[in-house]
Write a protein that holds these residues in place. Structure first.
Motif, PDB file in Angstrom:
ATOM      1  N   PHE A 210      46.794  80.410  26.929  1.00  0.00           N
ATOM      2  CA  PHE A 210      45.882  79.250  26.771  1.00  0.00           C
ATOM      3  C   PHE A 210      45.612  78.646  25.693  1.00  0.00           C
ATOM      4  O   PHE A 210      45.206  79.459  24.571  1.00  0.00           O
ATOM      5  N   ALA A 211      45.950  77.580  25.289  1.00  0.00           N
ATOM      6  CA  ALA A 211      45.752  76.965  23.983  1.00  0.00           C
ATOM      7  C   ALA A 211      44.802  75.681  24.191  1.00  0.00           C
ATOM      8  O   ALA A 211      45.361  74.744  24.727  1.00  0.00           O
ATOM      9  N   SER A 212      43.863  75.439  23.442  1.00  0.00           N
ATOM     10  CA  SER A 212      42.933  74.287  23.424  1.00  0.00           C
ATOM     11  C   SER A 212      43.131  73.652  22.163  1.00  0.00           C
ATOM     12  O   SER A 212      42.587  74.069  21.251  1.00  0.00           O
ATOM     13  N   ILE A 213      43.432  72.341  22.347  1.00  0.00           N
ATOM     14  CA  ILE A 213      43.734  71.477  21.017  1.00  0.00           C
ATOM     15  C   ILE A 213      42.545  70.673  20.556  1.00  0.00           C
ATOM     16  O   ILE A 213      41.960  69.893  21.795  1.00  0.00           O
ATOM     17  N   GLY A 214      42.014  70.913  19.499  1.00  0.00           N
ATOM     18  CA  GLY A 214      41.082  69.876  18.814  1.00  0.00           C
ATOM     19  C   GLY A 214      41.852  68.864  18.195  1.00  0.00           C
ATOM     20  O   GLY A 214      43.115  68.699  17.909  1.00  0.00           O
ATOM     21  N   TYR A 215      41.173  67.540  18.255  1.00  0.00           N
ATOM     22  CA  TYR A 215      41.708  66.136  17.498  1.00  0.00           C
ATOM     23  C   TYR A 215      40.756  65.384  17.241  1.00  0.00           C
ATOM     24  O   TYR A 215      39.606  65.425  17.678  1.00  0.00           O
ATOM     25  N   GLN A 216      40.993  64.714  16.382  1.00  0.00           N
ATOM     26  CA  GLN A 216      39.907  63.705  15.481  1.00  0.00           C
ATOM     27  C   GLN A 216      39.603  62.541  16.487  1.00  0.00           C
ATOM     28  O   GLN A 216      40.352  62.273  17.336  1.00  0.00           O
ATOM     29  N   LEU A 217      38.636  62.016  16.342  1.00  0.00           N
ATOM     30  CA  LEU A 217      38.031  61.239  17.417  1.00  0.00           C
ATOM     31  C   LEU A 217      37.794  59.480  16.747  1.00  0.00           C
ATOM     32  O   LEU A 217      37.591  59.344  15.884  1.00  0.00           O
ATOM     33  N   VAL A 218      37.908  58.874  17.896  1.00  0.00           N
ATOM     34  CA  VAL A 218      37.686  57.415  17.610  1.00  0.00           C
ATOM     35  C   VAL A 218      36.133  57.505  17.568  1.00  0.00           C
ATOM     36  O   VAL A 218      35.312  58.078  17.947  1.00  0.00           O
TER      37      VAL A 218
ATOM     38  N   ILE B  34      47.915  65.482  18.279  1.00  0.00           N
ATOM     39  CA  ILE B  34      48.405  66.280  19.389  1.00  0.00           C
ATOM     40  C   ILE B  34      49.878  66.626  19.242  1.00  0.00           C
ATOM     41  O   ILE B  34      50.163  67.825  19.335  1.00  0.00           O
ATOM     42  N   SER B  35      50.359  65.790  18.739  1.00  0.00           N
ATOM     43  CA  SER B  35      51.922  66.144  18.550  1.00  0.00           C
ATOM     44  C   SER B  35      52.256  67.102  17.384  1.00  0.00           C
ATOM     45  O   SER B  35      52.705  68.211  17.442  1.00  0.00           O
ATOM     46  N   LYS B  36      51.124  67.008  16.322  1.00  0.00           N
ATOM     47  CA  LYS B  36      51.196  68.003  15.266  1.00  0.00           C
ATOM     48  C   LYS B  36      50.965  69.322  15.758  1.00  0.00           C
ATOM     49  O   LYS B  36      51.402  70.565  15.283  1.00  0.00           O
ATOM     50  N   ALA B  37      49.987  69.437  16.479  1.00  0.00           N
ATOM     51  CA  ALA B  37      49.371  70.512  17.147  1.00  0.00           C
ATOM     52  C   ALA B  37      50.375  71.358  18.040  1.00  0.00           C
ATOM     53  O   ALA B  37      50.623  72.449  17.788  1.00  0.00           O
TER      54      ALA B  37
ATOM     55  N   GLY C 288      41.486  62.959  28.070  1.00  0.00           N
ATOM     56  CA  GLY C 288      42.526  63.931  27.763  1.00  0.00           C
ATOM     57  C   GLY C 288      43.800  64.022  28.736  1.00  0.00           C
ATOM     58  O   GLY C 288      44.812  64.183  28.327  1.00  0.00           O
ATOM     59  N   ALA C 289      43.684  63.482  29.829  1.00  0.00           N
ATOM     60  CA  ALA C 289      44.612  63.089  30.572  1.00  0.00           C
ATOM     61  C   ALA C 289      45.371  61.901  30.440  1.00  0.00           C
ATOM     62  O   ALA C 289      46.704  61.935  30.467  1.00  0.00           O
ATOM     63  N   HIS C 290      44.591  61.038  29.992  1.00  0.00           N
ATOM     64  CA  HIS C 290      45.660  59.932  29.252  1.00  0.00           C
ATOM     65  C   HIS C 290      46.519  60.359  28.051  1.00  0.00           C
ATOM     66  O   HIS C 290      47.626  60.157  28.065  1.00  0.00           O
ATOM     67  N   LEU C 291      45.763  61.141  27.226  1.00  0.00           N
ATOM     68  CA  LEU C 291      46.767  61.506  25.844  1.00  0.00           C
ATOM     69  C   LEU C 291      47.627  62.581  26.497  1.00  0.00           C
ATOM     70  O   LEU C 291      48.680  62.706  25.835  1.00  0.00           O
ATOM     71  N   ALA C 292      47.188  63.507  27.580  1.00  0.00           N
ATOM     72  CA  ALA C 292      48.302  64.250  27.770  1.00  0.00           C
ATOM     73  C   ALA C 292      49.639  63.542  28.539  1.00  0.00           C
ATOM     74  O   ALA C 292      50.734  64.003  28.297  1.00  0.00           O
ATOM     75  N   ALA C 293      49.266  62.416  29.586  1.00  0.00           N
ATOM     76  CA  ALA C 293      50.400  61.773  29.945  1.00  0.00           C
ATOM     77  C   ALA C 293      51.214  60.992  28.861  1.00  0.00           C
ATOM     78  O   ALA C 293      52.418  60.959  28.947  1.00  0.00           O
ATOM     79  N   LEU C 294      50.715  60.716  27.745  1.00  0.00           N
ATOM     80  CA  LEU C 294      51.359  59.829  26.703  1.00  0.00           C
ATOM     81  C   LEU C 294      52.166  60.751  26.191  1.00  0.00           C
ATOM     82  O   LEU C 294      53.374  60.179  25.685  1.00  0.00           O
ATOM     83  N   ILE C 295      51.643  62.082  25.673  1.00  0.00           N
ATOM     84  CA  ILE C 295      52.550  62.924  24.848  1.00  0.00           C
ATOM     85  C   ILE C 295      53.558  63.273  25.752  1.00  0.00           C
ATOM     86  O   ILE C 295      54.842  63.511  25.171  1.00  0.00           O
ATOM     87  N   ALA C 296      53.547  63.275  27.215  1.00  0.00           N
ATOM     88  CA  ALA C 296      54.849  63.682  27.877  1.00  0.00           C
ATOM     89  C   ALA C 296      55.701  62.693  28.432  1.00  0.00           C
ATOM     90  O   ALA C 296      56.523  62.920  29.115  1.00  0.00           O
ATOM     91  N   THR C 297      55.406  61.377  27.925  1.00  0.00           N
ATOM     92  CA  THR C 297      56.270  60.228  28.346  1.00  0.00           C
ATOM     93  C   THR C 297      56.994  59.593  27.160  1.00  0.00           C
ATOM     94  O   THR C 297      57.819  59.196  27.334  1.00  0.00           O
ATOM     95  N   ASP C 298      56.009  59.347  26.047  1.00  0.00           N
ATOM     96  CA  ASP C 298      56.468  58.548  24.767  1.00  0.00           C
ATOM     97  C   ASP C 298      57.209  59.351  24.038  1.00  0.00           C
ATOM     98  O   ASP C 298      56.656  60.215  23.288  1.00  0.00           O
ATOM     99  N   PRO C 299      58.562  59.285  23.982  1.00  0.00           N
ATOM    100  CA  PRO C 299      59.133  60.256  22.801  1.00  0.00           C
ATOM    101  C   PRO C 299      59.016  60.048  21.437  1.00  0.00           C
ATOM    102  O   PRO C 299      59.564  60.859  20.582  1.00  0.00           O
TER     103      PRO C 299
ATOM    104  N   PHE D 178      45.752  72.912  26.626  1.00  0.00           N
ATOM    105  CA  PHE D 178      44.550  71.816  27.180  1.00  0.00           C
ATOM    106  C   PHE D 178      44.087  70.858  26.194  1.00  0.00           C
ATOM    107  O   PHE D 178      43.934  71.204  25.032  1.00  0.00           O
ATOM    108  N   ILE D 179      43.917  69.458  26.686  1.00  0.00           N
ATOM    109  CA  ILE D 179      43.470  68.376  25.857  1.00  0.00           C
ATOM    110  C   ILE D 179      42.247  67.838  26.394  1.00  0.00           C
ATOM    111  O   ILE D 179      42.184  67.597  27.609  1.00  0.00           O
ATOM    112  N   HIS D 180      41.054  68.251  25.758  1.00  0.00           N
ATOM    113  CA  HIS D 180      39.836  67.868  26.449  1.00  0.00           C
ATOM    114  C   HIS D 180      39.514  66.405  26.367  1.00  0.00           C
ATOM    115  O   HIS D 180      40.582  65.531  25.932  1.00  0.00           O
ATOM    116  N   GLY D 181      38.610  65.968  27.164  1.00  0.00           N
ATOM    117  CA  GLY D 181      38.301  64.523  27.498  1.00  0.00           C
ATOM    118  C   GLY D 181      37.110  64.270  26.420  1.00  0.00           C
ATOM    119  O   GLY D 181      36.576  64.937  25.790  1.00  0.00           O
ATOM    120  N   GLY D 182      36.702  63.158  26.964  1.00  0.00           N
ATOM    121  CA  GLY D 182      35.296  62.556  26.179  1.00  0.00           C
ATOM    122  C   GLY D 182      35.332  61.212  25.709  1.00  0.00           C
ATOM    123  O   GLY D 182      34.730  60.641  24.759  1.00  0.00           O
TER     124      GLY D 182
END
Length: 348
Positions: free
Chosen positions: A158-166, A178-181, A207-218, A130-134
Motif C-alpha cells: 500500500f502506497a499513499s501519495i502526498g501532493y501539493q494543494l490548491v 502524482i505522475s512523479k510519485a 482523489g477519485a478525479h485525480l486517479a481517473a485523470l492519471i489513468a486516462t490522460d497519457p 492511494f490518492i487522498h481527497g479534500g
C-alpha cells in the motif's frame, strides 16, 4: 453563557465530521439525520464565511482562534457533531507510521508513504496507490485508517501519495506531482520488492478525479500508463467538469472555481471523461454513495464513456453510508464496498 472553545482534538473531529465534505456538495454534506429532519447547511455556511475555503490546518487554526465569533446555534451544532463523531468513531484517528517513505520532490507533501506487508516471501508484490481527497485544497496522505493492513490481507503493498494543494499549486501541477510519485515508486520498486508493472490506483472524492485523470490522460504517465492494471474510484463527482460546473453544488462552488477556474476548455482538458479513448487503464471499479445524486450521475457518465472505449467497467452504488464514511470505513468489513473491491482485485 457560551461553552468554552472546542479543544484541538475536538477541532479535528469537528473538521472531520463537518467540513471535510465541503468540496463534495450540499447533498453529501448533510448527515442522514439532517436529511431526515429537513436540516440546512447554515452552520457550514457560517464557518465558510468566517474562515473561507482553506486547507485543514488553516481551518483548524481559524476555528480555534475565532470560535467565539460563531453564533450560539453554530457552536451547539459543532458540539453535537463532535459528540456524534466520538460516539461513532471513538477518539480522533491516530496516524499510522509508514514502513518507508519515498521523497519525489523538495516539498514536504511530495512524499510517498509505503506500507509493506511482512509476509516473508520473495515475490514481487503488486501495489495499491492511494490518492487522498479534500477538494483539491486539503487532505493528508497520512490518514489512511485501516487501509494498509486490509490491502495487505488482499496480497498488496500500500502506497499513499502526498501532493501539493490548491491554491499554492494548480490542478495541473497536482497531476504532475502524482505522475512523479508513480515514476518514483516504479523506479524504487526493486528496493521494496514491489512489482513496478502491477499498480492499482484508488482515489476518494477529489482523489477519485485525480486517479481517473492519471489513468486516462497519457500526457502525464506516457507509456508508463500501462503499469496501471486497475482503477478504483470512491464517490467522485468531478469526472466531467464542464457539466458539473454548469451548476456546481452551492457550498462546493468556491472549491470548484478555485481549482478549475471559468475556462471551459481548461475544465474539459482536466476532465477524465475527455480522455477515455485508448491508451488508458483497462479495468475500472467505480463506486458511489447511493444517496449522492451528483456522484451517481458523474459516475454513470464516466462508466458509459469508458465502456464505449472498450474498457472493462463495474459500476456500483454503496448503500447505508455517506461520502466521508465510505473512505473512513473502507476495509472494516462494514460496507459492501469491501466485497466489491476484494472481488475486483481477485480479477487483476
Amino acid at each position: 453563557m457560551r461553552s468554552p472553545p472546542i479543544t484541538r482534538n475536538s477541532v479535528f473531529m469537528a473538521m472531520a465530521a463537518l467540513l471535510a465534505l465541503v468540496a463534495v456538495g450540499a447533498d453529501a454534506m448533510q448527515s442522514r439525520s439532517e436529511r431526515a429532519r429537513g436540516g440546512d447547511n447554515s452552520c457550514r455556511a457560517e464557518i465558510l464565511r468566517l474562515c473561507g475555503p482553506v486547507d485543514q490546518a488553516a481551518m483548524r487554526q481559524c476555528l480555534q482562534e475565532n470560535y467565539a465569533q460563531l453564533s450560539e446555534e453554530c457552536q451547539q451544532d459543532l458540539r453535537e457533531r463532535i459528540a456524534q463523531w466520538e460516539a461513532r468513531e471513538g477518539p480522533a484517528p491516530q496516524l499510522i507510521a509508514p514502513d518507508s517513505q519515498i521523497a519525489y520532490g523538495n516539498e514536504p507533501r511530495q512524499t510517498i508513504d509505503l506500507y509493506i506487508p511482512a509476509d516473508g516471501s520473495d515475490r514481487r508484490l503488486p501495489t495499491v496507490v492511494f490518492i487522498h481527497g479534500g477538494g483539491w485544497t486539503m487532505g493528508d496522505r497520512r490518514r489512511v485508517q485501516q487501509k494498509p493492513q486490509w490491502f495487505h490481507d488482499q496480497g498488496y503493498a500500500f502506497a499513499s501519495i502526498g501532493y501539493q494543494l490548491v491554491p499554492q499549486v494548480t490542478v495541473e501541477e497536482q497531476m504532475q506531482d502524482i505522475s512523479k510519485a508513480i515514476f518514483a515508486l516504479r523506479a524504487n520498486a526493486k528496493n521494496f520488492n514491489l512489482d513496478p508493472d502491477q499498480i492499482i490506483v484508488i482515489g476518494h472524492s477529489a482523489g477519485a478525479h485525480l486517479a481517473a485523470l492519471i489513468a486516462t490522460d497519457p500526457q502525464y504517465l506516457g507509456k508508463d500508463i500501462a503499469a496501471i492494471k486497475g482503477v478504483i474510484l470512491l464517490d467522485g463527482a468531478g469526472y466531467d467538469l464542464p457539466e458539473i460546473m454548469r451548476s456546481p453544488p452551492p457550498e462546493a462552488q468556491n472549491f470548484y472555481v478555485q481549482a478549475f477556474g471559468s475556462d471551459r476548455e481548461r475544465q474539459k482538458t482536466l476532465s477524465p471523461i475527455t480522455h477515455v479513448a485508448a491508451p488508458n487503464a483497462k479495468n475500472w471499479l467505480i463506486l458511489y454513495v447511493e444517496e449522492r445524486r451528483r456522484s451517481r450521475m458523474q459516475s454513470e457518465a464516466l462508466a458509459d464513456a469508458l465502456e464505449a472505449s472498450e474498457a472493462i467497467v463495474q459500476l456500483a452504488a454503496v448503500p447505508d453510508t455517506d461520502h466521508g464514511e465510505l473512505n473512513r470505513r473502507l476495509g472494516t468489513g462494514q460496507l459492501i464496498a469491501d466485497d466489491l473491491i476484494s472481488q475486483f482485485l481477485e480479477r487483476m
